[in-house]
Scaffold this motif. Structure first.
Motif, PDB file in Angstrom:
ATOM      1  N   LEU A  94       0.538  -1.059  -0.143  1.00 42.12           N
ATOM      2  CA  LEU A  94       0.245   0.086  -0.184  1.00 42.12           C
ATOM      3  C   LEU A  94       0.972   1.610   0.355  1.00 42.12           C
ATOM      4  O   LEU A  94       0.196   1.978  -0.762  1.00 42.12           O
ATOM      5  CB  LEU A  94      -0.823   0.146   1.705  1.00 42.12           C
ATOM      6  CG  LEU A  94      -1.645   1.003   1.345  1.00 42.12           C
ATOM      7  CD1 LEU A  94      -3.017   0.933  -0.194  1.00 42.12           C
ATOM      8  CD2 LEU A  94      -2.490   1.028   2.231  1.00 42.12           C
ATOM      9  N   THR A  95       1.523   1.317   0.402  1.00 42.92           N
ATOM     10  CA  THR A  95       2.668   2.387   0.827  1.00 42.92           C
ATOM     11  C   THR A  95       3.816   2.609  -0.501  1.00 42.92           C
ATOM     12  O   THR A  95       4.774   3.137  -0.076  1.00 42.92           O
ATOM     13  CB  THR A  95       3.539   2.862   2.362  1.00 42.92           C
ATOM     14  OG1 THR A  95       4.532   1.206   2.649  1.00 42.92           O
ATOM     15  CG2 THR A  95       2.152   2.857   3.413  1.00 42.92           C
ATOM     16  N   LYS A  96       4.009   1.351  -0.604  1.00 42.35           N
ATOM     17  CA  LYS A  96       5.400   1.256  -2.205  1.00 42.35           C
ATOM     18  C   LYS A  96       4.776   2.439  -3.056  1.00 42.35           C
ATOM     19  O   LYS A  96       3.950   2.946  -3.842  1.00 42.35           O
ATOM     20  CB  LYS A  96       5.267  -0.209  -2.601  1.00 42.35           C
ATOM     21  CG  LYS A  96       6.568   0.013  -3.149  1.00 42.35           C
ATOM     22  CD  LYS A  96       6.490  -1.622  -3.626  1.00 42.35           C
ATOM     23  CE  LYS A  96       7.762  -1.739  -4.912  1.00 42.35           C
ATOM     24  NZ  LYS A  96       8.063  -2.770  -5.103  1.00 42.35           N
ATOM     25  N   TRP A  97       6.190   3.358  -3.624  1.00 42.27           N
ATOM     26  CA  TRP A  97       6.336   4.833  -4.354  1.00 42.27           C
ATOM     27  C   TRP A  97       6.482   4.113  -5.093  1.00 42.27           C
ATOM     28  O   TRP A  97       7.928   3.836  -5.550  1.00 42.27           O
ATOM     29  CB  TRP A  97       6.032   5.482  -3.821  1.00 42.27           C
ATOM     30  CG  TRP A  97       5.856   7.229  -4.388  1.00 42.27           C
ATOM     31  CD1 TRP A  97       6.022   7.283  -6.003  1.00 42.27           C
ATOM     32  CD2 TRP A  97       4.638   7.331  -3.868  1.00 42.27           C
ATOM     33  NE1 TRP A  97       5.096   8.208  -5.912  1.00 42.27           N
ATOM     34  CE2 TRP A  97       4.549   8.717  -5.050  1.00 42.27           C
ATOM     35  CE3 TRP A  97       3.531   8.499  -2.480  1.00 42.27           C
ATOM     36  CZ2 TRP A  97       3.808   9.495  -5.279  1.00 42.27           C
ATOM     37  CZ3 TRP A  97       3.451   8.693  -3.185  1.00 42.27           C
ATOM     38  CH2 TRP A  97       2.984   9.771  -3.728  1.00 42.27           C
ATOM     39  N   GLN A  98       6.420   3.517  -6.659  1.00 43.41           N
ATOM     40  CA  GLN A  98       7.340   2.621  -7.351  1.00 43.41           C
ATOM     41  C   GLN A  98       7.891   3.994  -8.524  1.00 43.41           C
ATOM     42  O   GLN A  98       6.659   4.927  -9.177  1.00 43.41           O
ATOM     43  CB  GLN A  98       5.948   2.224  -8.574  1.00 43.41           C
ATOM     44  CG  GLN A  98       6.289   0.510  -7.620  1.00 43.41           C
ATOM     45  CD  GLN A  98       5.312  -0.489  -8.213  1.00 43.41           C
ATOM     46  OE1 GLN A  98       4.966   0.033  -9.533  1.00 43.41           O
ATOM     47  NE2 GLN A  98       4.438  -1.647  -7.454  1.00 43.41           N
ATOM     48  N   GLU A  99       8.545   3.514  -9.468  1.00 46.87           N
ATOM     49  CA  GLU A  99       9.267   4.935 -10.551  1.00 46.87           C
ATOM     50  C   GLU A  99       8.470   4.386 -11.717  1.00 46.87           C
ATOM     51  O   GLU A  99       7.814   5.508 -12.417  1.00 46.87           O
ATOM     52  CB  GLU A  99       9.905   4.387 -10.575  1.00 46.87           C
ATOM     53  CG  GLU A  99      10.866   5.448  -9.158  1.00 46.87           C
ATOM     54  CD  GLU A  99      12.443   5.631 -10.027  1.00 46.87           C
ATOM     55  OE1 GLU A  99      13.169   5.370 -11.295  1.00 46.87           O
ATOM     56  OE2 GLU A  99      13.691   5.347  -9.053  1.00 46.87           O
ATOM     57  N   PHE A 100       7.978   2.916 -12.133  1.00 44.74           N
ATOM     58  CA  PHE A 100       7.366   2.708 -13.012  1.00 44.74           C
ATOM     59  C   PHE A 100       5.723   1.352 -13.104  1.00 44.74           C
ATOM     60  O   PHE A 100       6.593   1.060 -11.872  1.00 44.74           O
ATOM     61  CB  PHE A 100       8.584   2.106 -14.138  1.00 44.74           C
ATOM     62  CG  PHE A 100       9.201   2.639 -14.573  1.00 44.74           C
ATOM     63  CD1 PHE A 100       9.218   3.839 -15.588  1.00 44.74           C
ATOM     64  CD2 PHE A 100      10.767   2.592 -13.686  1.00 44.74           C
ATOM     65  CE1 PHE A 100      10.330   4.401 -16.010  1.00 44.74           C
ATOM     66  CE2 PHE A 100      11.648   3.492 -14.471  1.00 44.74           C
ATOM     67  CZ  PHE A 100      11.868   4.188 -15.101  1.00 44.74           C
ATOM     68  N   GLY A 101       4.995   1.797 -13.480  1.00 46.31           N
ATOM     69  CA  GLY A 101       3.686   1.016 -12.769  1.00 46.31           C
ATOM     70  C   GLY A 101       2.651   1.520 -12.215  1.00 46.31           C
ATOM     71  O   GLY A 101       2.730   2.646 -12.693  1.00 46.31           O
ATOM     72  N   VAL A 102       2.335   1.326 -11.918  1.00 44.72           N
ATOM     73  CA  VAL A 102       1.241   1.611 -10.608  1.00 44.72           C
ATOM     74  C   VAL A 102       1.506   1.858  -9.256  1.00 44.72           C
ATOM     75  O   VAL A 102       2.296   0.444  -9.069  1.00 44.72           O
ATOM     76  CB  VAL A 102       0.005   0.813 -11.130  1.00 44.72           C
ATOM     77  CG1 VAL A 102      -1.447   1.362  -9.979  1.00 44.72           C
ATOM     78  CG2 VAL A 102      -0.395   1.027 -12.044  1.00 44.72           C
TER      79      VAL A 102
END
Length: 115
Positions: A94-102
């Motif tokens: 839930l808290t993961k902030w990705q550079e690519f993707g959603v």
């Protein structure tokens, strides 16, 4: 990209994810009609003989329906992640902030802001 790993997923996990995807698609479609109903120069409204007050009531109703769909979409995904790996896994995804993707964190913040 595989949404479901049938060897490692239980039936409930697949069900939660499929329902989550369905609510997300439904909320997107309802959200697209929210603006169309509020447009004063919309030919559909004039052909249906809806007054401005009635169209604003429909606009508010569709907005609430879209918000419920988005909330159900996110809640079902969190439940599926919880079933997969416990509270820690659900919180991490839930808290993961990705550079690519959603990225899930901006969506969670947006839903909390809308509530």
């Amino acid at each position: 990209f595989r949404a479901f790993h049938f060897k490692t997923c239980r039936d409930a996990d697949v069900l939660y994810k499929v329902m989550g995807i369905s609510f997300g698609v439904a909320a997107t479609q309802v959200g697209a009609y929210v603006v169309a109903v509020a447009a004063v120069s919309n030919p559909v409204l004039s052909s249906a003989r809806l007054r401005l007050g009635e169209s604003l009531n429909v606009h508010a109703l569709l907005g609430r329906a879209a918000l419920v769909g988005i909330f159900a979409h996110g809640a079902l995904y969190v439940i599926a992640w919880w079933h997969e790996g416990g509270v820690e896994e659900a919180w991490r995804k839930l808290t993961k902030w990705q550079e690519f993707g959603v990225a899930n964190a901006p969506g969670a913040l947006g839903v909390l802001g809308a509530l």
